[in-house]
Scaffold this active site. Structure first.
Site, PDB file in Angstrom:
ATOM      1  N   GLY A   1      11.956  33.222 -47.243  1.00 55.77           N
ATOM      2  CA  GLY A   1      12.892  32.869 -48.307  1.00 55.77           C
ATOM      3  C   GLY A   1      14.319  33.310 -48.046  1.00 55.77           C
ATOM      4  O   GLY A   1      15.273  32.744 -48.589  1.00 55.77           O
TER       5      GLY A   1
ATOM      6  N   GLU B   1      16.568  40.666 -49.185  1.00 61.63           N
ATOM      7  CA  GLU B   1      15.568  39.822 -49.841  1.00 61.63           C
ATOM      8  C   GLU B   1      16.239  38.642 -50.522  1.00 61.63           C
ATOM      9  O   GLU B   1      17.381  38.740 -50.972  1.00 61.63           O
ATOM     10  CB  GLU B   1      14.829  40.635 -50.915  1.00 61.63           C
ATOM     11  CG  GLU B   1      13.492  41.198 -50.480  1.00 61.63           C
ATOM     12  CD  GLU B   1      12.356  40.170 -50.526  1.00 61.63           C
ATOM     13  OE1 GLU B   1      12.612  38.942 -50.490  1.00 61.63           O
ATOM     14  OE2 GLU B   1      11.199  40.603 -50.591  1.00 61.63           O
ATOM     15  N   ASP B   2      15.510  37.530 -50.616  1.00 61.88           N
ATOM     16  CA  ASP B   2      15.996  36.399 -51.384  1.00 61.88           C
ATOM     17  C   ASP B   2      15.928  36.700 -52.878  1.00 61.88           C
ATOM     18  O   ASP B   2      16.864  36.512 -53.624  1.00 61.88           O
ATOM     19  CB  ASP B   2      15.190  35.131 -51.053  1.00 61.88           C
ATOM     20  CG  ASP B   2      13.682  35.375 -51.046  1.00 61.88           C
ATOM     21  OD1 ASP B   2      13.269  36.555 -51.132  1.00 61.88           O
ATOM     22  OD2 ASP B   2      12.921  34.399 -50.953  1.00 61.88           O
TER      23      ASP B   2
ATOM     24  N   ASP C   1      11.258  40.069 -57.749  1.00 59.74           N
ATOM     25  CA  ASP C   1      10.632  39.638 -59.000  1.00 59.74           C
ATOM     26  C   ASP C   1       9.865  40.826 -59.578  1.00 59.74           C
ATOM     27  O   ASP C   1      10.437  41.658 -60.273  1.00 59.74           O
ATOM     28  CB  ASP C   1       9.734  38.446 -58.651  1.00 59.74           C
ATOM     29  CG  ASP C   1       9.016  37.852 -59.831  1.00 59.74           C
ATOM     30  OD1 ASP C   1       9.278  38.268 -60.958  1.00 59.74           O
ATOM     31  OD2 ASP C   1       8.172  36.962 -59.635  1.00 59.74           O
TER      32      ASP C   1
ATOM     33  N   LYS D   1      15.152  39.095 -60.657  1.00 52.37           N
ATOM     34  CA  LYS D   1      14.479  38.657 -61.878  1.00 52.37           C
ATOM     35  C   LYS D   1      14.050  39.926 -62.617  1.00 52.37           C
ATOM     36  O   LYS D   1      12.873  40.271 -62.687  1.00 52.37           O
ATOM     37  CB  LYS D   1      13.262  37.808 -61.490  1.00 52.37           C
ATOM     38  CG  LYS D   1      13.057  36.601 -62.381  1.00 52.37           C
ATOM     39  CD  LYS D   1      11.738  35.913 -62.072  1.00 52.37           C
ATOM     40  CE  LYS D   1      11.830  34.825 -61.035  1.00 52.37           C
ATOM     41  NZ  LYS D   1      10.536  34.153 -60.787  1.00 52.37           N
TER      42      LYS D   1
ATOM     43  N   PHE E   1      10.944  29.884 -62.470  1.00 54.50           N
ATOM     44  CA  PHE E   1      10.570  29.721 -61.074  1.00 54.50           C
ATOM     45  C   PHE E   1      11.709  28.989 -60.382  1.00 54.50           C
ATOM     46  O   PHE E   1      12.025  27.854 -60.721  1.00 54.50           O
ATOM     47  CB  PHE E   1       9.258  28.951 -60.920  1.00 54.50           C
ATOM     48  CG  PHE E   1       8.677  29.119 -59.547  1.00 54.50           C
ATOM     49  CD1 PHE E   1       7.755  30.119 -59.285  1.00 54.50           C
ATOM     50  CD2 PHE E   1       9.090  28.306 -58.497  1.00 54.50           C
ATOM     51  CE1 PHE E   1       7.248  30.308 -58.014  1.00 54.50           C
ATOM     52  CE2 PHE E   1       8.590  28.489 -57.213  1.00 54.50           C
ATOM     53  CZ  PHE E   1       7.670  29.489 -56.977  1.00 54.50           C
ATOM     54  N   VAL E   2      12.355  29.657 -59.431  1.00 56.11           N
ATOM     55  CA  VAL E   2      13.538  29.065 -58.812  1.00 56.11           C
ATOM     56  C   VAL E   2      13.274  28.595 -57.384  1.00 56.11           C
ATOM     57  O   VAL E   2      12.420  29.134 -56.692  1.00 56.11           O
ATOM     58  CB  VAL E   2      14.740  30.051 -58.830  1.00 56.11           C
ATOM     59  CG1 VAL E   2      15.214  30.265 -60.249  1.00 56.11           C
ATOM     60  CG2 VAL E   2      14.380  31.378 -58.179  1.00 56.11           C
TER      61      VAL E   2
ATOM     62  N   ARG F   1      13.240  24.427 -49.578  1.00 56.71           N
ATOM     63  CA  ARG F   1      14.028  25.507 -48.982  1.00 56.71           C
ATOM     64  C   ARG F   1      15.415  25.020 -48.551  1.00 56.71           C
ATOM     65  O   ARG F   1      16.362  25.787 -48.494  1.00 56.71           O
ATOM     66  CB  ARG F   1      13.313  26.081 -47.749  1.00 56.71           C
ATOM     67  CG  ARG F   1      12.026  26.827 -48.050  1.00 56.71           C
ATOM     68  CD  ARG F   1      11.680  27.728 -46.856  1.00 56.71           C
ATOM     69  NE  ARG F   1      10.279  28.152 -46.856  1.00 56.71           N
ATOM     70  CZ  ARG F   1       9.822  29.239 -47.456  1.00 56.71           C
ATOM     71  NH1 ARG F   1      10.639  30.010 -48.129  1.00 56.71           N
ATOM     72  NH2 ARG F   1       8.551  29.568 -47.405  1.00 56.71           N
TER      73      ARG F   1
HETATM   74  P1  IMP Z   1       7.953  40.309 -55.836  1.00 56.69           P
HETATM   75  O1  IMP Z   1       7.050  41.028 -54.911  1.00 56.69           O
HETATM   76  O2  IMP Z   1       7.232  39.944 -57.110  1.00 56.69           O
HETATM   77  O3  IMP Z   1       9.218  41.023 -56.114  1.00 56.69           O
HETATM   78  O4  IMP Z   1       8.260  38.896 -55.192  1.00 56.69           O
HETATM   79  C1  IMP Z   1       9.084  38.745 -54.132  1.00 56.69           C
HETATM   80  C2  IMP Z   1       8.789  37.510 -53.347  1.00 56.69           C
HETATM   81  O5  IMP Z   1       8.134  36.502 -54.113  1.00 56.69           O
HETATM   82  C3  IMP Z   1      10.083  36.881 -52.894  1.00 56.69           C
HETATM   83  O6  IMP Z   1      10.414  37.348 -51.614  1.00 56.69           O
HETATM   84  C4  IMP Z   1       9.795  35.399 -52.900  1.00 56.69           C
HETATM   85  O7  IMP Z   1       9.306  35.007 -51.641  1.00 56.69           O
HETATM   86  C5  IMP Z   1       8.728  35.228 -53.916  1.00 56.69           C
HETATM   87  N1  IMP Z   1       9.259  34.750 -55.203  1.00 56.69           N
HETATM   88  C6  IMP Z   1       9.390  35.448 -56.351  1.00 56.69           C
HETATM   89  N2  IMP Z   1       9.891  34.706 -57.329  1.00 56.69           N
HETATM   90  C7  IMP Z   1      10.117  33.482 -56.800  1.00 56.69           C
HETATM   91  C8  IMP Z   1      10.650  32.246 -57.338  1.00 56.69           C
HETATM   92  O8  IMP Z   1      11.045  32.134 -58.509  1.00 56.69           O
HETATM   93  N3  IMP Z   1      10.710  31.210 -56.471  1.00 56.69           N
HETATM   94  C9  IMP Z   1      10.294  31.285 -55.183  1.00 56.69           C
HETATM   95  N4  IMP Z   1       9.796  32.417 -54.653  1.00 56.69           N
HETATM   96  C10 IMP Z   1       9.707  33.501 -55.450  1.00 56.69           C
HETATM   97 MG    MG Z   2       9.966  36.410 -49.845  1.00 50.64          MG
END
Ligand code: IMP
Ligand code: MG
Length: 468
Positions: A337, A390-391, A394, A422, A443-444, A456
Site C-alpha cells: 500500500g 505506512e500508507d 487503522d 484512521k 474503506f479507502v 492502487r
Molecule cells: P492496521 O493493522 O489495522 O493498522 O491496518 C494497516 C493495514 O491495513 C494497512 O497497511 C493497509 O494495508 C490496510 N488497510 C487498513 N485500512 C485500509 C483501507 O481503508 N483501505 C485499504 N487498506 C487498508
Molecule cells: Mg499495508
C-alpha cells in the site's frame, strides 16, 4: 470428620497444589489427586472425563476400583448421574435404593454402598467429575463435599492449563479424554461467528485475548445489581476491552447507552465498540467478509485529490528533513500500500537517507500460521534511526507488530510516518510521529491503497463504494 482425616486432607491439598505449581504431567497429577482422595475417604475414587464426542464418560484415572467395575460398560453421560454433568454435586447415600446409577447392579456387586460425585467445571461447563465410592453406607458430611470440591477445583485448573499449553489446536489426537471436549467448549462458547473470526484475526497477529472476561455492574438499587455489562473481549497487551456487535445500527442505541454508563462509572477502563461496518471493513482488507463478497464496487467520494496529497506529502518530507539533519535515517516502507506515498515522500526529502521495504503475510481465515515477515529488509539496523512508513494506520495492529519486531534489532530510534490515520478505529496503543491526514472510518482506496488488489493506481484517495 476426625482430626486424623483433616490432617490427611490438608496434606493432600498441599501436595496437589505443589504439583500444580511444578511441571508435573497431568497424568501424575490426576493420580496424586485420585489416590489421595481414596485414602482420605477410606474408599475408592475415580476421575471421569467426557470423551471427544462429549457423550460418554471415561474412567481416566481410578484408585481401588475393581477391574470388574471398570469394565462394566460405557458410561452414558446422559444416564449416569446426569445432574453431575449439568454441574451439580450429587451424593448417593444408598446405592441400593438409587435410580440414578446406570450400572447400579455392578456397583452393588463391587460392594459400594454410597457414592459421591462432584463435577469438574471449566468456564461453566462440566467436562467430567470426581467420584468417591464407599463400602460402608453413610451420609457424606458437608466438610467432605467441600473437600472434594476443592480437589475438583484444582483438577479443572490442571486441565485448563494442559489445554492452554497444547495450544487448544491439536487436541484431537490427544488420548486424554475431557480435553477434546474442552476444545469444543472453548470453540462453541462464542455467541456469534464474527466473534470467532475476530478471535482468529487476533490469533494470527499473536495478540492474546480473553473472551467475556469480566462483568461490570452498571445499574443497581437497594436490592442489588440490576444491570451488568460484559464486554466480548479483553486484550491484555493493550489493556483494552472490545465490544463486537454485528447488530443493525438502530439496535445499537441501547448498547451505546450501556457503554457510556460503563465509561462514566469506570473511567480507568478502556473499551472500544466495533460495529458491523467496522468489522466488515476489517475483513474487507483481507479480501473476505460481506463487503468483499458482494459484487459491484467502485469509487465513491474523493477524500483527497492528487494536488492535496502532493502538498501534504511535501510538508511531511520537509518536517522529516528538518528533524533528521545529520542523521541519515533509514526509511522502511510497508508493502504494498505504501508504494505511491513512499516514492513521493523520499523524492521530497532533502537530506541523505537510506531506503528499504518490507512486507508481512496477510490474514486468511483458513490459514493456521501466524503473521510472518514475507520480505525482510536487507540492511542491518543496529544503531540506525529508523522511520517506518505506512500508507494507513487503522487498528494499529500491523505497525505495532513491526515496531516490536524491529526494536529487537536494536536501532537507535524508531518513528512512525503514515499518510493516513484512521484514529477512531485504533486498538493498539501506538504513537504516530508523522501523520498526513486523519480520516473518518471509511474503506479507502487509491494512491497505493487497494481493495482486493485493485485501485492502487488511482492518483487520488477515494472512498470505496458498494454499488450492489
Ligand atoms: P492496521 O493493522 O489495522 O493498522 O491496518 C494497516 C493495514 O491495513 C494497512 O497497511 C493497509 O494495508 C490496510 N488497510 C487498513 N485500512 C485500509 C483501507 O481503508 N483501505 C485499504 N487498506 C487498508
Ligand atoms: Mg499495508
Amino acid at each position: 470428620m476426625t482430626t486424623a482425616n483433616v490432617r490427611d486432607y490438608y496434606k493432600l491439598v498441599r501436595r496437589a497444589t505443589a504439583e500444580l505449581n511444578g511441571e508435573v504431567a497431568l497424568e501424575q497429577f490426576s493420580a496424586t489427586v485420585i489416590r489421595g482422595i481414596a485414602r482420605c475417604m477410606d474408599g475408592a475414587a475415580s476421575l471421569l472425563l467426557l470423551d471427544s464426542t462429549g457423550k460418554k464418560l471415561v474412567h481416566s484415572t481410578s484408585w481401588k476400583l475393581p477391574q470388574s467395575y471398570l469394565k462394566k460398560g460405557v458410561l452414558d453421560a446422559r444416564k449416569s448421574i446426569t445432574e453431575v454433568i449439568k454441574g451439580q454435586p450429587i451424593a448417593i447415600e444408598h446405592v441400593r435404593r438409587s435410580r440414578r446409577l446406570q450400572y447400579r447392579e455392578q456397583a452393588i456387586k463391587a460392594g459400594f454402598a454410597s457414592i459421591l460425585a462432584i463435577p469438574i467445571d471449566i468456564d461453566g461447563c462440566a467436562i467430567g467429575s470426581i467420584r468417591v465410592y464407599l463400602r460402608q453406607q453413610r451420609e457424606f458430611t458437608n466438610n467432605e463435599v467441600a473437600f472434594i470440591k476443592t480437589m475438583t477445583g484444582l483438577m479443572s485448573l490442571a486441565l485448563e492449563r494442559m489445554y492452554r499449553q497444547s495450544g487448544g489446536a491439536e487436541l484431537e489426537d490427544k488420548t486424554l479424554p475431557g480435553l477434546a471436549v474442552l476444545a469444543d467448549v472453548k470453540k462453541t462458547r462464542f455467541q456469534h461467528p464474527s466473534e470467532e473470526e475476530f478471535a482468529s484475526i487476533l490469533n494470527f497477529y499473536n495478540i492474546e485475548w480473553v473472551y467475556e472476561p469480566r462483568s461490570f455492574a452498571i445499574n443497581w438499587n437497594d436490592d442489588g445489581v440490576t444491570q451488568m455489562f460484559t464486554p466480548d473481549f479483553y486484550l491484555p497487551r493493550f489493556d483494552l476491552y472490545i465490544e463486537l456487535t454485528t447488530m443493525k445500527q438502530r439496535s445499537i442505541t441501547t448498547k451505546n447507552r450501556k457503554l457510556r454508563r460503563l465509561r462514566h462509572l469506570y473511567p480507568d477502563v478502556k473499551i472500544t465498540l466495533l460495529n458491523k461496518k467496522n468489522f466488515e471493513h476489517m475483513l474487507a482488507r483481507f479480501g473476505s467478509g460481506p463487503l468483499a463478497e458482494s459484487k459491484g464496487h467502485g469509487v465513491g467520494d474523493v477524500l483527497y485529490s492528487a494536488a492535496q496529497i502532493r502538498q501534504r506529502v511535501s510538508e511531511l518530507a520537509q518536517r522529516i528533513s528538518a528533524d533528521y539533519v545529520g542523521k541519515t535515517p533509514l526509511l522502511i516502507g510497508m508493502l504494498r500500500g505504501v508504494l505511491c506515498f513512499m516514492s513521493d515522500l523520499v523524492q521530497n526529502i532533502s537530506i541523505p537517507i537510506n531506503v528499504d521495504l518490507m512486507s508481512l503475510s496477510s490474514y486468511k481465515s483458513e490459514q493456521g500460521k501466524g503473521v510472518q515477515i514475507t520480505k525482510d529488509i536487507g540492511m542491518d539496523i543496529v544503531g540506525k534511526h529508523v522511520i517506518m512508513v505506512e500508507d494507513i494506520v487503522d487498528t494499529g495492529i500491523t505497525i505495532e507488530y513491526i515496531v516490536n519486531q524491529l526494536r529487537l534489532r536494536k536501532p537507535r530510534s524508531i518513528k512512525i510516518c503514515t499518510l493516513l490515520d484512521k484514529k477512531v478505529r485504533r486498538l493498539a496503543d501506538v504513537k504516530l510521529d508523522y501523520v498526513g491526514f486523519e480520516i473518518p472510518d471509511e474503506f479507502v482506496i487509491g494512491y497505493g491503497l487497494d481493495f482486493k488488489e485493485e485501485y492502487r493506481n488511482l492518483p487520488f484517495i477515494g472512498i470505496l463504494k458498494s454499488t450492489a
